[in-house]
Design a protein around this motif. Structure first.
Motif, PDB file in Angstrom:
ATOM      1  N   LEU A  62       0.827  -1.202   0.000  1.00 16.13           N
ATOM      2  CA  LEU A  62       0.000   0.000   0.000  1.00 16.13           C
ATOM      3  C   LEU A  62       0.865   1.257   0.000  1.00 16.13           C
ATOM      4  O   LEU A  62       0.508   2.266  -0.600  1.00 16.13           O
ATOM      5  CB  LEU A  62      -0.929  -0.005   1.208  1.00 16.13           C
ATOM      6  N   GLY A  63       2.006   1.184   0.674  1.00 16.51           N
ATOM      7  CA  GLY A  63       2.944   2.306   0.641  1.00 16.51           C
ATOM      8  C   GLY A  63       3.499   2.517  -0.759  1.00 16.51           C
ATOM      9  O   GLY A  63       3.656   3.653  -1.220  1.00 16.51           O
ATOM     10  N   ILE A  64       3.790   1.416  -1.458  1.00 17.91           N
ATOM     11  CA  ILE A  64       4.271   1.517  -2.848  1.00 17.91           C
ATOM     12  C   ILE A  64       3.189   2.145  -3.728  1.00 17.91           C
ATOM     13  O   ILE A  64       3.468   3.003  -4.576  1.00 17.91           O
ATOM     14  CB  ILE A  64       4.673   0.130  -3.375  1.00 17.91           C
ATOM     15  N   SER A  65       1.947   1.709  -3.522  1.00 18.18           N
ATOM     16  CA  SER A  65       0.843   2.284  -4.287  1.00 18.18           C
ATOM     17  C   SER A  65       0.685   3.772  -3.999  1.00 18.18           C
ATOM     18  O   SER A  65       0.458   4.573  -4.921  1.00 18.18           O
ATOM     19  CB  SER A  65      -0.464   1.547  -3.948  1.00 18.18           C
ATOM     20  N   LEU A  66       0.807   4.161  -2.724  1.00 16.27           N
ATOM     21  CA  LEU A  66       0.698   5.575  -2.371  1.00 16.27           C
ATOM     22  C   LEU A  66       1.815   6.376  -3.022  1.00 16.27           C
ATOM     23  O   LEU A  66       1.602   7.489  -3.519  1.00 16.27           O
ATOM     24  CB  LEU A  66       0.742   5.734  -0.851  1.00 16.27           C
ATOM     25  N   ASN A  67       3.026   5.810  -3.059  1.00 14.80           N
ATOM     26  CA  ASN A  67       4.147   6.498  -3.695  1.00 14.80           C
ATOM     27  C   ASN A  67       3.895   6.693  -5.193  1.00 14.80           C
ATOM     28  O   ASN A  67       4.200   7.745  -5.764  1.00 14.80           O
ATOM     29  CB  ASN A  67       5.428   5.696  -3.481  1.00 14.80           C
ATOM     30  N   GLN A  68       3.320   5.680  -5.834  1.00 13.82           N
ATOM     31  CA  GLN A  68       3.001   5.793  -7.256  1.00 13.82           C
ATOM     32  C   GLN A  68       1.960   6.875  -7.494  1.00 13.82           C
ATOM     33  O   GLN A  68       2.073   7.673  -8.437  1.00 13.82           O
ATOM     34  CB  GLN A  68       2.497   4.460  -7.791  1.00 13.82           C
ATOM     35  N   ILE A  69       0.938   6.916  -6.638  1.00 16.89           N
ATOM     36  CA  ILE A  69      -0.087   7.948  -6.769  1.00 16.89           C
ATOM     37  C   ILE A  69       0.522   9.335  -6.581  1.00 16.89           C
ATOM     38  O   ILE A  69       0.187  10.284  -7.299  1.00 16.89           O
ATOM     39  CB  ILE A  69      -1.214   7.701  -5.755  1.00 16.89           C
ATOM     40  N   ALA A  70       1.452   9.435  -5.616  1.00 23.52           N
ATOM     41  CA  ALA A  70       2.108  10.726  -5.387  1.00 23.52           C
ATOM     42  C   ALA A  70       2.929  11.149  -6.607  1.00 23.52           C
ATOM     43  O   ALA A  70       2.923  12.315  -7.007  1.00 23.52           O
ATOM     44  CB  ALA A  70       3.001  10.637  -4.153  1.00 23.52           C
TER      45      ALA A  70
ATOM     46  N   ASP B 234      -3.476   9.849 -18.679  1.00 24.65           N
ATOM     47  CA  ASP B 234      -3.615   8.392 -18.648  1.00 24.65           C
ATOM     48  C   ASP B 234      -2.223   7.783 -18.506  1.00 24.65           C
ATOM     49  O   ASP B 234      -1.474   7.680 -19.482  1.00 24.65           O
ATOM     50  CB  ASP B 234      -4.288   7.896 -19.929  1.00 24.65           C
ATOM     51  N   PHE B 235      -1.892   7.377 -17.276  1.00 22.09           N
ATOM     52  CA  PHE B 235      -0.567   6.821 -17.020  1.00 22.09           C
ATOM     53  C   PHE B 235      -0.448   5.372 -17.470  1.00 22.09           C
ATOM     54  O   PHE B 235       0.660   4.835 -17.519  1.00 22.09           O
ATOM     55  CB  PHE B 235      -0.231   6.930 -15.522  1.00 22.09           C
ATOM     56  N   GLN B 236      -1.564   4.720 -17.772  1.00 29.48           N
ATOM     57  CA  GLN B 236      -1.516   3.332 -18.239  1.00 29.48           C
ATOM     58  C   GLN B 236      -1.159   3.243 -19.719  1.00 29.48           C
ATOM     59  O   GLN B 236      -0.720   2.194 -20.187  1.00 29.48           O
ATOM     60  CB  GLN B 236      -2.877   2.659 -18.005  1.00 29.48           C
ATOM     61  N   ALA B 237      -1.361   4.323 -20.457  1.00 28.80           N
ATOM     62  CA  ALA B 237      -1.057   4.324 -21.888  1.00 28.80           C
ATOM     63  C   ALA B 237       0.453   4.410 -22.097  1.00 28.80           C
ATOM     64  O   ALA B 237       1.200   4.896 -21.251  1.00 28.80           O
ATOM     65  CB  ALA B 237      -1.749   5.496 -22.572  1.00 28.80           C
ATOM     66  N   SER B 238       0.902   3.933 -23.232  1.00 26.18           N
ATOM     67  CA  SER B 238       2.317   3.990 -23.583  1.00 26.18           C
ATOM     68  C   SER B 238       2.460   4.529 -25.006  1.00 26.18           C
ATOM     69  O   SER B 238       2.069   3.851 -25.952  1.00 26.18           O
ATOM     70  CB  SER B 238       2.959   2.602 -23.478  1.00 26.18           C
ATOM     71  N   PRO B 239       2.983   5.760 -25.162  1.00 24.86           N
ATOM     72  CA  PRO B 239       3.424   6.689 -24.113  1.00 24.86           C
ATOM     73  C   PRO B 239       2.247   7.296 -23.346  1.00 24.86           C
ATOM     74  O   PRO B 239       1.095   7.087 -23.711  1.00 24.86           O
ATOM     75  CB  PRO B 239       4.184   7.753 -24.911  1.00 24.86           C
ATOM     76  N   ILE B 240       2.566   8.041 -22.295  1.00 29.00           N
ATOM     77  CA  ILE B 240       1.540   8.669 -21.464  1.00 29.00           C
ATOM     78  C   ILE B 240       0.633   9.539 -22.340  1.00 29.00           C
ATOM     79  O   ILE B 240       1.111  10.327 -23.154  1.00 29.00           O
ATOM     80  CB  ILE B 240       2.193   9.520 -20.354  1.00 29.00           C
TER      81      ILE B 240
END
Length: 515
Positions: free
Chosen positions: A245-253, A282-288
């Motif tokens: 959950l900390g990793i997820s929070l860091n990604q969101i940040a 959209d961060f899931q797209a490649s490229p963003i």
């Protein structure tokens, strides 16, 4: 001397005071009776679970926080959760099984019921309330932890059970309803994220209740080994949940920082008089993939390529950008500017929606994927290459393009037929060199196909020009075909005679250059 000093240490004094005046003042038997009464499965429990789940999923579909709160008010999940937490503190395996069974049945019932509601509902789009419950992070764990500590305290002290029940239900019933939504719409990403949030909050609440139970003297009969086992299990469980959950929070940040950087670049590119009214990344797209709506004065229009270069330089990575620039007159009154900006934004939103609809329409008609349809919203153009459709001739592909164009009258539709489809033959009736109506229609379709394939010219077999009185019937027919093709705006190349000279074929660019 050492024993007297230990007995009078601050920790010993505080522990003794806690046992005498805090945990000792709690009627443990009454608390356990209340928990056992509310922690099991019953018809009332099942009914309230169904009602709470139904209200929760309707609130999510309507994106209404008030309706979601209404679901929390009647959620019965507090009882089994507290039963599990206290049974862990007491090592009461019978009560543990009873609470887990009630929670498992309630979970399955809530998910199934919400999925049925979504399937029957005309509203199936993912709302902000739904998406907010698909990415659990460390803050969600803390919300569940604080709710559980408050809930256990109120239950032990016999105060505020209803209010705390709402706080605990906040973390559970909406994610369960979101899981049902994800299953009903076959969106496993939403279902998986929501279930992860539910599992995180469920375990956090149960373990926090265990901690409060031990602090208030429940399970004091356990041995030292059992106490240490409880402590290790609780610590390990919290660490196991906190790390991902900390990793997820860091990604969101990090995503929030990236979004802020993009907004900063857009604001700097357009100047102080411009406003970024909408920004989606959209961060899931490649490229963003970035989509923005900016209200700018007419004199401050910026090319899309310039914005892309500035953003890529700031982020250090490739991006795609769709920037809708809503132009306003800076000399107009502020109210007029707002009205003009609103009208333009509405028009652009309508064009985007049209583009999505037309893309889907072309994809279905052409047997291809919507992602393969090229949409130019500014130029109102749409183009796609059709797949091979069994039994379909060039006339069929032309009819498909015309049908789509009729439904999207404001758009230029370009449908390219497969290159393997044969041109339509050109036939003549009797011994005349006049092109029949059927032959003219076939030639029009052949010329259309040649343009879609980007051929610069067409071959007319047996063409000999100029025509004279000594020309044969096949030569006169070839000349008539050539004249019609030229009238359609295509170049003509003479080719070797084949049959009666009454058909045409595309010519490659190299052959056209040799003409």
């Amino acid at each position: 001397m050492s024993q007297t000093s230990t007995a009078r240490s601050p920790a010993s004094i505080l522990g003794r005071w806690w046992r005498l005046h805090v945990s000792g003042s709690v009627n443990h038997e009454t608390v356990i009776e209340r928990i056992v009464e509310e922690s099991g499965w019953s018809p009332r429990f099942a009914f309230m679970t169904l009602m709470s789940a139904g209200i929760a999923v309707l609130g999510l579909l309507l994106s209404s926080p008030a309706v979601v709160i209404g679901a929390m008010l009647i959620s019965p999940l507090m009882g089994p959760i507290m039963g599990l937490g206290f049974s862990l503190a007491l090592f009461d395996f019978a009560e543990m099984r009873r609470s887990v069974a009630a929670l498992a049945l309630a979970t399955a019932l809530a998910i199934a019921f919400t999925a049925i509601v979504v399937l029957c509902s005309p509203l199936k789009s993912a709302t902000a309330e739904i998406l907010a419950r698909t990415r659990p992070n460390l803050f969600d764990l803390l919300v569940a932890l604080f709710s559980a500590l408050a809930g256990a305290f109120a239950l032990i002290r016999g105060r505020g059970e209803t209010i705390v029940g709402v706080a605990i239900a906040t973390a559970l019933m909406p994610p369960l309803a979101t899981v049902g939504y994800g299953l009903a719409t076959a969106n496993m990403a939403i279902a998986g994220g929501a279930f992860a949030l539910f599992a995180t909050n469920f375990f956090t609440i149960a373990l926090a209740a265990t901690i409060m139970a031990r602090l208030y003297g429940f399970g004091s009969h356990l041995s030292a080994q059992q106490g240490w086992l409880q402590t290790l299990l609780l610590f390990g469980a919290f660490v196991a949940m906190a790390v991902p959950l900390g990793i997820s929070l860091n990604q969101i940040a990090q995503e929030a920082v990236t979004t802020s950087q993009v907004r900063s670049v857009l604001t700097a590119s357009f100047g102080d008089r411009a406003r970024v009214t909408q920004l989606d990344v959209d961060f899931q797209a490649s490229p963003i993939a970035i989509r923005a709506v900016i209200i700018v004065p007419k004199s401050q229009l910026v090319q899309n390529a310039t914005l892309v270069r500035a953003i890529e330089q700031r982020l250090g990575k490739k991006v795609t950008l769709q920037a809708d620039q809503v132009l306003i007159d800076p000399s107009a009154a502020p109210l007029d500017q707002e009205r003009a900006a609103y009208a333009q934004a509405q028009e652009q939103a309508r064009i985007r929606a049209e583009g999505v609809e037309i893309s889907h329409l072309i994809a279905v008609a052409a047997g291809t994927d919507s992602a393969d349809v090229l949409i130019d919203r500014d130029g109102r153009r749409a183009a796609a290459g059709a797949n091979v459709l069994p039994g379909m001739s060039l006339a069929g592909y032309k009819a498909l393009e015309d049908r789509i164009a009729a439904q999207a009258s404001d758009w230029l539709i370009t449908l390219t037929p497969p290159p393997t489809v044969a041109l339509l033959p050109i036939s003549f009736d009797g011994d005349t060199d006049a092109i029949s109506d059927g032959a003219r229609a076939a030639l029009v379709i052949d010329v259309w196909a040649a343009r879609r394939w980007n051929w610069p010219a067409m071959v007319v077999p047996g063409l000999v020009e100029p025509i004279s009185d000594r020309s044969t019937l096949p030569q006169r027919r070839a000349a008539a075909i050539a004249a019609f093709v030229r009238d359609q705006g295509m170049k003509v190349v003479a080719g070797p005679a084949e049959g009666n000279g009454s058909r045409v074929v595309p010519v490659p660019p190299s052959a056209a250059a040799e003409e």
